[in-house]
Design an enzyme around this catalytic site. Structure first.
Site, PDB file in Angstrom:
ATOM      1  N   HIS A   1       0.858  -1.243  -0.021  1.00 36.87           N
ATOM      2  CA  HIS A   1      -0.205   0.074   0.147  1.00 36.87           C
ATOM      3  C   HIS A   1       0.932   1.195   0.085  1.00 36.87           C
ATOM      4  O   HIS A   1       1.687   1.266   0.820  1.00 36.87           O
ATOM      5  CB  HIS A   1      -0.842  -0.093   1.267  1.00 36.87           C
TER       6      HIS A   1
ATOM      7  N   ARG B   1      -6.169  10.414   0.046  1.00 36.61           N
ATOM      8  CA  ARG B   1      -5.990  10.881  -1.232  1.00 36.61           C
ATOM      9  C   ARG B   1      -7.316  11.228  -2.043  1.00 36.61           C
ATOM     10  O   ARG B   1      -7.065  12.066  -2.804  1.00 36.61           O
ATOM     11  CB  ARG B   1      -4.943  10.066  -1.845  1.00 36.61           C
TER      12      ARG B   1
END
Lengths: 405, 553
Positions: free
Chosen positions: B328, B348
């Site tokens: 990740h 994000r």
């Protein structure tokens, strides 16, 4: 690591045979690498590289831009725009890409070393005088490129090693010699001297304990490592998650991996969304004395008492909102003088509110019905029937038509 | 006791870089690097992704998928001897005789039990066993959301295409189709269970864009999505009084020579074994983050040691894509206590940008995870524009203060209570300061091969969730793992229930399948000390370990 070097070319069309000649010479210098020679092109060359981890092709090229005898290194990505530099690699790149697409065992790393030549048309079994005079220097340059490839691979390994080194203490236990600052903690009364910068959980492990209980997600989500402690000189009993709390000097602690608190059984489909349902299922909430000990005990800083009060009123929405961040560690119930099982009450209220307190989402119900009716089967069939290229095109097209965040 | 002086959680050295991030912030709003082309993606993966960097994998020397590439750590698990000597156990005394045995207490296992119950298997004819507590799992840690194509602008085929491209076109298509088609059904079921997924004022679901998705279809419950989904499922499970046994991991599956007929459990506290006889077994043991592939920290829970891979492989189940691992992009890199813990991708999605030491953007924030992670590694270790921490790590800033600038004051607290809490415990306010991140080992892309109905190539053995391979291909998209667990947990429960009804008798229990496997290991020259499953990772301090002895009394 299995490597292969394949020299390409045709020894009866003058300089075109330089790849073959170089490969022959390499055999003496690289005895632990398989070296082969081929005068084929395109798909036929795949047979030479199947099953290897890394392949290097050595071939002649005629760009007419570089001086004769020049040696360049190319990677697969250099051929993206298909500005072909060699008649041999024209088909080869496509062949490799196709083989990859179909999951065939082609090497992960493929390199091309191109040797600039003068003549690959004239039928003769010797090089042109220019190439003939340069062939030893060509050979040295090819060797340099091979070394460059080997080094590149090494630096990938170094890169991974660097990352691994910087994480050593996190993944394989702390080495005491690297620790500067220390504190003393007391686990069930026993003193342990542990690094100052670690969490309670890491400290216990540093001390040599192999955790079975009191350790779950290690990131503050599961509630397995509920801990109660006091710090010397302070009367206050504190609570925390051991995985999310830094040790303090003089901390004495014990963990509560399980809370004996009974959860009621109910059929959520049968319960009525009424003001008194929570009270009916968990009558103990009526015993709340509003001391707020539960809220003070919550390691998630939830206003537990407030949601218990909302539960008494039957205000599902308020309970759901206030209790939402609950990780069900049970510390509220362990501290409650009225023996309420707050976290179970919160769970029931959230489910009731989720099921009955908000209207269904129409879109979702419609989409589910469409799937069950097989509405997408045809569209899926179309995709399943596409060639790999068509699938990629569709993907790129969908991505271009991306919604904005 | 001198300690490093911190200003709002960060040392002076890192504060200097934060100043630069602040200076460039206003100019970066709305200006992002372009997404990469497929070719550019491949180049950066080749250069920097740990899956592709040299020296991390090898061919597995034994078993039914012999020759398959696996990371060294997984290969070690497969090329290993059983923990138990079959001469030491008495399989004639059965402790639990059930229709359905479910191994694993995450979302897939819990869902399988509920659906098997819905499909006619009585609660008292089931048993869920787990290594840790029921619920202590990767499922419960899932933050970002669950993908489901349920809006008119979207469709399961589009979801399918996004996941296929994200997986580099290597996914098993029939299984992926099932995943995407069941998305809306899964969301509907969540509603029936009373799971509180985020809504808009008009009562539709709040749906966000994730890395590599072309439509907004991420359903979330703040940043506690997995927690909210699993705790409601577990509540349902408990209300139905389905029996479970915690701290009893499976150490070996049992077989009658043809099909799986039960399992051998081992008590972590009691150290005694127990024998389970079952008509069908669902393996839902989750992933392998705690193997720390290539020395990476992990976002996974304590029990994620890939046990299911070893168990299934020894009994002859085929594996797929064991050579790929999902890193990740945004694991915490600072402070030291949080290293490896997950920072949800949703941060994000909501506008936080990754920036380098100089406060410059260098990558589109929502590339598929492997591409995003590789570009972080490149920025840190090849471009040398990472931010060094006092502990010697390198990281990338995630400019979280942008979230409040874009969505209004207080948005961060409201949308990311878990993250805010996690960092505030270490003195960092992510609404005001950026946070430092670096890729963390997150997900096991490959695993036991399965079909849309969760069958393996071994009769009686079903698989669901992260332990499986194929559905995500060589890279999983955000929001498809919780969906995977819900969808295939359900499907495994349904398929197993159907199979159970066709079985009138229990099978014979034996460990004879180990003989051939052990012989193969010996032939391949595997040293006798290596055993699996691992059960728990070992983080004990080196000083303590050095003095460890086994005392028999």
């Amino acid at each position: 690591m299995k490597d292969v070097i394949v020299g390409l070319g045709n020894t009866i069309v003058s300089d075109d045979g330089i790849g073959i000649w170089v490969a022959e010479k390499l055999k003496a210098d690289y005895q632990d690498i398989d070296i082969s020679q081929a005068l084929y092109s395109g798909y036929y060359l795949l047979d030479y590289i199947f099953g290897y981890d890394r392949a290097i092709f050595v071939d002649s090229i005629k760009t007419e831009k570089n001086p004769v005898g020049d040696v360049s290194l190319y990677r697969m990505s250099d051929f993206k725009n298909r500005s072909r530099t060699s008649i041999h690699s024209t088909d080869l790149i496509s062949a490799i890409e196709t083989a990859r697409l179909y999951g065939m065992d082609v090497p992960e790393h493929i390199y091309f070393i191109g040797i600039e030549i003068l003549d690959n048309i004239t039928f003769q079994e010797s090089f042109t005088p220019e190439v003939e005079s340069l062939k030893e220097s060509i050979y040295m340059k090819v060797k340099e490129k091979i070394e460059e490839i080997m080094e590149e691979i090494m630096s990938e390994k170094d890169l991974m090693q660097k990352i691994a080194d910087s994480n050593k203490s996190v993944i394989s236990g702390i080495d005491a010699s690297e620790i500067e600052h220390w504190v003393d903690i007391y686990y069930q009364g026993r003193k342990f001297t542990v690094p100052a910068a670690v969490t309670i959980m890491q400290a216990l492990e540093f001390a040599g304990m192999m955790l079975v209980h009191s350790c779950g997600c290690r990131a503050g989500f599961c509630g397995a490592c509920a801990t109660i402690y006091r710090v010397k000189g302070d009367y206050k009993l504190r609570t925390s998650m051991a995985c999310q709390t830094k040790v303090e000097d003089g901390m004495y602690l014990v963990q509560i991996p399980f809370s004996p608190a009974e959860k009621a059984n109910y059929d959520i489909n049968e319960e009525k969304y009424e003001d008194n349902t929570l009270l009916k299922i968990y009558p103990s909430i009526a015993r709340c004395v509003s001391c707020n000990t539960c809220s003070k005990a919550c390691p998630q800083d939830i206003k537990v008492m407030d949601y218990v009060n909302a539960a008494i009123r039957g205000d599902y929405k308020r309970v759901a909102e206030l209790s939402f961040d609950c990780i069900q560690c049970g510390l509220c119930a362990m501290r409650c003088p009225a023996d309420i099982v707050q976290y179970h009450v919160g769970q029931l209220a959230r489910r009731m509110y989720g099921k009955y307190g908000r209207p269904n989402v129409e879109n979702t119900d419609k989409a589910a019905t469409a799937v069950e009716a097989g509405d997408f089967n045809e569209e899926f069939k179309k995709i399943f029937d596409m060639t790999p290229e068509e699938v990629k095109e569709l993907y790129v097209k969908n991505m271009k038509d991306k919604e904005s965040a | 006791m001198a300690t490093l002086k911190l200003i709002n959680g960060y040392p002076e050295s890192m504060r200097e870089s934060i100043k630069k991030v602040e200076e460039t912030r206003a100019g970066r709003i709305g200006k992002l690097p372009e997404p990469m082309s497929l070719d550019a993606r491949k180049d950066i993966l080749d250069l920097c992704h740990p899956d592709f960097a040299e020296g991390g994998k090898r061919e597995v020397k034994v078993g039914v998928s012999k020759g398959i590439l696996a990371t060294n750590e997984v290969a070690d698990l497969l090329e290993a001897y059983p923990l138990v000597d079959k001469e030491d156990v008495d399989l004639s005394k059965v402790d639990y005789e059930v229709d359905l045995l479910v191994i694993g207490g995450g979302m897939a296992g819990t869902g399988a039990c509920i659906l098997a119950n819905d499909n006619g298997i009585p609660a008292n004819k089931m048993l869920l066993v787990s290594k840790l507590r029921h619920g202590d799992s990767n499922s419960i840690m899932a933050q970002g959301g669950t993908q489901a194509a349920d809006r008119p602008e979207d469709s399961p085929t589009r979801h399918f295409m996004d996941a296929l491209g994200g997986g580099h076109f290597t996914n098993k298509k029939d299984v992926l189709k099932a995943l995407c088609e069941d998305g809306p059904i899964a969301m509907k079921w969540m509603g029936e269970l009373g799971v509180l997924l985020d809504r808009e004022p008009d009562n539709t679901f709040t749906e966000l864009l994730g890395g590599g998705t072309s439509r907004r279809r991420m359903h979330a419950a703040k940043d506690y999505t997995g927690l909210e989904e699993l705790r409601a499922m577990k509540d349902e499970f408990l209300s139905r009084e389905i029996p479970s046994l915690e701290f009893y991991p499976v150490v070996e599956l049992l077989s009658d020579g043809k099909k799986v007929t039960g399992a051998l459990l081992w008590g972590l506290e009691t150290h005694e074994y127990k024998v389970v006889r079952a008509k069908a077994t669902v393996l839902a043991t989750g992933g392998f983050g705690r193997l720390h592939i290539r020395g990476f920290p992990t976002s996974n829970h304590y029990g994620a040691t890939g046990d299911g891979l070893a168990l299934a492989y020894r009994i002859g189940a085929k594996l797929l894509d064991t050579d790929t691992v999902q890193y990740h992009p945004t694991g915490a890199a600072y402070p030291q206590q949080l290293i490896g813990q997950l920072i949800t991708e949703k941060i994000r999605s909501k506008g936080a940008q990754p920036v380098n030491v100089n406060g410059e953007t260098f990558v589109y924030p929502l590339e598929p995870r492997d591409v995003e992670a590789s570009s972080f590694i490149k920025e840190c270790y090849i471009n040398n524009l990472g931010v060094p921490t006092p502990a010697g790590m390198m990281g990338i800033w995630l400019d979280t203060p942008l979230i409040n600038i874009i969505h209004g004051e207080g948005a961060t607290d409201k949308i990311f209570p878990g993250m805010v809490r996690m960092f505030s415990r270490f003195g960092i306010d992510l609404a005001n300061d950026p946070i430092l991140i670096f890729p963390t080992l997150h997900y096991q892309n490959g695993g036991v091969e399965t079909d849309p109905e969760c069958h393996t190539n071994i009769e009686g053995l079903y698989v669901a969730g992260e332990v499986t391979g194929g559905v995500h291909g060589k890279n999983r998209l955000m929001g498809n793992s919780t969906l995977d667990c819900i969808v295939f947990g359900r499907r495994a429960g349904i398929a197993a229930a159907k199979y159970i009804k066709s079985q009138s008798e229990y099978g014979k229990l034996s460990l004879d399948h180990l003989d051939g496997y052990i012989a193969e290991l010996k032939d391949a020259g595997v040293q006798s000390g290596r055993v699996s499953p691992m059960l728990l990772p070992d983080y004990r301090g080196r000083a303590a370990l050095a003095r460890m002895i086994d005392v028999v009394w």
